[in-house]
Design a protein around this motif. Structure first.
Motif, PDB file in Angstrom:
ATOM      1  N   ALA A  13       0.714  -1.153   0.027  1.00 10.72           N
ATOM      2  CA  ALA A  13      -0.084  -0.068   0.017  1.00 10.72           C
ATOM      3  C   ALA A  13       0.736   1.362  -0.032  1.00 10.72           C
ATOM      4  CB  ALA A  13      -0.980  -0.037   1.055  1.00 10.72           C
ATOM      5  N   HIS A  14       0.892   1.987   1.090  1.00  7.24           N
ATOM      6  CA  HIS A  14       1.660   3.062   1.024  1.00  7.24           C
ATOM      7  C   HIS A  14       2.979   3.044   1.527  1.00  7.24           C
ATOM      8  CE1 HIS A  14       1.408   2.680   5.296  1.00  7.24           C
ATOM      9  NE2 HIS A  14      -0.015   2.802   5.413  1.00  7.24           N
ATOM     10  N   GLY A 135      -4.889  -0.264   8.033  1.00  4.52           N
ATOM     11  CA  GLY A 135      -5.597   0.738   7.196  1.00  4.52           C
ATOM     12  C   GLY A 135      -6.596  -0.117   6.113  1.00  4.52           C
ATOM     13  N   LEU A 163     -11.116   5.595  10.218  1.00  3.88           N
ATOM     14  CA  LEU A 163     -10.575   6.485  11.036  1.00  3.88           C
ATOM     15  C   LEU A 163      -9.843   7.721  10.300  1.00  3.88           C
ATOM     16  CD1 LEU A 163      -8.964   4.638  13.855  1.00  3.88           C
ATOM     17  CD2 LEU A 163     -10.955   6.031  14.119  1.00  3.88           C
ATOM     18  N   GLU A 181      -6.987   9.576  17.910  1.00  2.00           N
ATOM     19  CA  GLU A 181      -6.643   9.120  19.050  1.00  2.00           C
ATOM     20  C   GLU A 181      -6.155  10.255  20.153  1.00  2.00           C
ATOM     21  OE1 GLU A 181      -3.044   6.684  19.637  1.00  2.00           O
ATOM     22  OE2 GLU A 181      -4.061   5.955  21.326  1.00  2.00           O
ATOM     23  N   VAL A 258      -3.283  -0.006  13.430  1.00  5.00           N
ATOM     24  CA  VAL A 258      -4.252   0.460  14.741  1.00  5.00           C
ATOM     25  C   VAL A 258      -3.774  -0.095  15.930  1.00  5.00           C
ATOM     26  CG1 VAL A 258      -6.724   0.940  14.971  1.00  5.00           C
ATOM     27  CG2 VAL A 258      -5.833   0.919  12.523  1.00  5.00           C
ATOM     28  N   SER A 260      -1.408   0.245  17.578  1.00  3.04           N
ATOM     29  CA  SER A 260      -0.853   1.145  18.488  1.00  3.04           C
ATOM     30  C   SER A 260      -1.678   2.229  19.255  1.00  3.04           C
ATOM     31  CB  SER A 260       0.111   2.198  17.879  1.00  3.04           C
ATOM     32  OG  SER A 260       0.894   1.567  16.625  1.00  3.04           O
ATOM     33  N   ASN A 261      -3.049   2.051  19.159  1.00  2.57           N
ATOM     34  CA  ASN A 261      -3.824   2.831  19.850  1.00  2.57           C
ATOM     35  C   ASN A 261      -4.134   2.340  21.201  1.00  2.57           C
ATOM     36  OD1 ASN A 261      -6.735   3.893  20.680  1.00  2.57           O
ATOM     37  ND2 ASN A 261      -6.661   4.787  18.703  1.00  2.57           N
ATOM     38  N   ALA A 287       4.261  -2.138  14.114  1.00  5.37           N
ATOM     39  CA  ALA A 287       2.896  -2.243  14.053  1.00  5.37           C
ATOM     40  C   ALA A 287       2.299  -1.986  12.483  1.00  5.37           C
ATOM     41  CB  ALA A 287       2.062  -1.563  14.759  1.00  5.37           C
TER      42      ALA A 287
HETATM   43  P1  ATP Z   1      -2.757  -2.957   5.252  1.00  9.85           P
HETATM   44  O1  ATP Z   1      -1.782  -3.373   6.507  1.00  9.85           O
HETATM   45  O2  ATP Z   1      -4.131  -3.558   5.470  1.00  9.85           O
HETATM   46  O3  ATP Z   1      -2.034  -3.210   3.972  1.00  9.85           O
HETATM   47  P2  ATP Z   1      -2.064  -0.334   5.731  1.00  9.85           P
HETATM   48  O4  ATP Z   1      -0.826  -0.316   4.853  1.00  9.85           O
HETATM   49  O5  ATP Z   1      -2.596   0.968   5.697  1.00  9.85           O
HETATM   50  O6  ATP Z   1      -2.893  -1.630   5.409  1.00  9.85           O
HETATM   51  P3  ATP Z   1      -0.645  -0.220   8.683  1.00  9.85           P
HETATM   52  O7  ATP Z   1       0.582   0.663   8.075  1.00  9.85           O
HETATM   53  O8  ATP Z   1      -0.771  -1.257   8.963  1.00  9.85           O
HETATM   54  O9  ATP Z   1      -1.921  -0.401   7.336  1.00  9.85           O
HETATM   55  O10 ATP Z   1      -1.602   0.786   9.187  1.00  9.85           O
HETATM   56  C1  ATP Z   1      -1.803   2.307   8.958  1.00  9.85           C
HETATM   57  C2  ATP Z   1      -3.120   2.264   9.555  1.00  9.85           C
HETATM   58  O11 ATP Z   1      -3.011   2.379  11.048  1.00  9.85           O
HETATM   59  C3  ATP Z   1      -3.508   3.851   9.277  1.00  9.85           C
HETATM   60  O12 ATP Z   1      -5.035   3.771   8.962  1.00  9.85           O
HETATM   61  C4  ATP Z   1      -3.600   4.843  10.507  1.00  9.85           C
HETATM   62  O13 ATP Z   1      -4.369   5.636  10.872  1.00  9.85           O
HETATM   63  C5  ATP Z   1      -3.542   3.647  11.481  1.00  9.85           C
HETATM   64  N1  ATP Z   1      -3.163   4.081  12.888  1.00  9.85           N
HETATM   65  C6  ATP Z   1      -1.573   4.138  13.407  1.00  9.85           C
HETATM   66  N2  ATP Z   1      -1.593   4.386  14.448  1.00  9.85           N
HETATM   67  C7  ATP Z   1      -2.716   4.542  15.065  1.00  9.85           C
HETATM   68  C8  ATP Z   1      -3.342   4.871  16.172  1.00  9.85           C
HETATM   69  N3  ATP Z   1      -2.659   5.316  17.376  1.00  9.85           N
HETATM   70  N4  ATP Z   1      -4.770   4.826  16.636  1.00  9.85           N
HETATM   71  C9  ATP Z   1      -5.406   4.222  15.397  1.00  9.85           C
HETATM   72  N5  ATP Z   1      -5.039   4.183  14.047  1.00  9.85           N
HETATM   73  C10 ATP Z   1      -3.605   4.062  14.003  1.00  9.85           C
END
Ligand code: ATP
Length: 334
Positions: A13-14, A135, A163, A181, A258, A260-261, A287
């Protein structure tokens, strides 16, 4: 496996990540770079362009940080899915090129399995109920009979995505989860919102629409963030509790961005305690998406004979968690 060194590529993803991990789970390198959209959500093509521009430098940095050369690596692991097609193709191309140029085996890794395995490695849990929230994913899972089975998931938006979308409409920067958060801690008014649990699944789209409506009606942003989190996390906690009662697992692990929340951690820890299960969370540093988790899962898979021919290593944008055989988890654990 001793002397095994796996280089893992993440690009679903990102984030573009390159990690190097030993067969015993020691991290030799963890390099990553995250694409941040100038406005709106993730644009797959822009994210892929970001990955293409940072990938060669990050792979080089990972090798030099670990003091290794590409020839020292035993195998190359790559997240082939699930994820955004254009982003996945960048990681797959880099991994295939490395495997072909240095004559190394290529290992296909499912991104969701990697979030689970890194959580198990870092918490030392053996057979947990898994809550994977990021995400793009909201999944409650546990190992049973050769695979990670899904015991509940979102019917529409993933928790992190919901979120982020709320934060974006509220004018907060990306990623929105941490901002929501922060603001929620200053909220003190509980406002009614839709609570949607269907069987073992949750649905977040109605909650998002209703929370945005509250903002338009002039409610304080802090109070809306607080209420939004309360509803979203309580819905998740309800299905986690039922899955725990059903599976009778003795461990609960929280993984994905998420995780980390702190409020989500608190709620799920309470559920685990009610059912005499221990609770653990993946460390904040691992995370979010990263190459370390791909390398570690690659090491587990490779030590059980899982490899893929370069010619067959197509990306799999919709590769579900419960489609992946998990030969490295012994039958005794379930
Ligand atoms: P996937 O792992 O499904 O491909 P992704 O690449 O977007 O998705 P991650 O890098 O694992 O996922 O997580 C990013 C997500 O975590 C974002 O949506 C971000 O807003 C969320 N996130 C990070 N820290 C917190 C927090 N403290 N509280 C809530 N959400 C959080």
């Amino acid at each position: 496996m001793k002397d095994l060194l796996v280089l893992g590529i993440e690009s679903t993803a990102h984030t573009f990540g390159c990690g190097i991990v030993s067969g015993e789970g020691e991290v030799a390198a963890d390099e990553r770079s995250t694409y941040i959209p100038s406005k709106g959500g993730i644009h797959p093509r822009e994210s892929a362009q970001h990955h293409s521009s940072v990938a060669p430098g990050l792979v080089k940095r990972a090798l030099s940080a670990s003091g290794l050369s590409a020839n020292d690596i035993s195998a190359v692991a790559v997240a082939l899915g699930p994820g955004l097609g254009p982003c996945l193709r960048v990681g797959a191309t880099i991994a295939r090129a490395l495997a072909a140029a240095y004559d190394k085996p290529l290992i296909p890794v499912n991104h969701a399995v990697a979030h689970i395995e890194i959580a198990k490695l870092t918490t030392r849990f053996r057979d947990p109920l898994i809550v994977f929230v990021s995400g793009g994913n909201t999944i409650i899972s546990a190992y049973s009979d050769g695979r990670y089975r899904v015991f509940g998931e979102t019917l529409d938006l993933a928790l992190g995505n919901m979120l982020d979308a709320f934060a974006r409409e509220a004018g907060l920067p990306h990623p929105g989860g941490p901002k929501v958060e922060e603001l929620a801690k200053k909220g003190n008014k509980f406002i009614k919102l839709p609570y949607v649990v269907k069987g073992q699944d949750v649905s977040y789209s109605g909650l998002l629409t209703a929370a945005l409506k509250l903002l338009k009606e002039g409610f304080r942003l802090e109070d809306v963030c607080y209420s939004l989190q309360e509803y979203a996390f309580a819905m998740l906690a309800e299905v986690v509790e039922r899955a725990l009662a059903f599976t009778e697992k003795r461990e609960v692990v929280l993984t994905g961005g998420v995780a980390s929340n702190v409020e989500l951690q608190r709620k799920l820890e309470m559920v685990a305690k009610e059912h005499n299960a221990v609770f653990g969370v993946v460390p904040r540093s691992l995370a979010g998406d990263n190459g370390v988790m791909i390398a570690w899962t690659g090491a587990l898979a490779y030590s059980h004979g899982v490899t893929i021919d370069v010619a067959e290593s197509h990306v799999r944008p919709r590769w579900r968690l419960d489609e992946v055989d998990i030969p490295w988890v012994s039958r005794g654990t379930n």
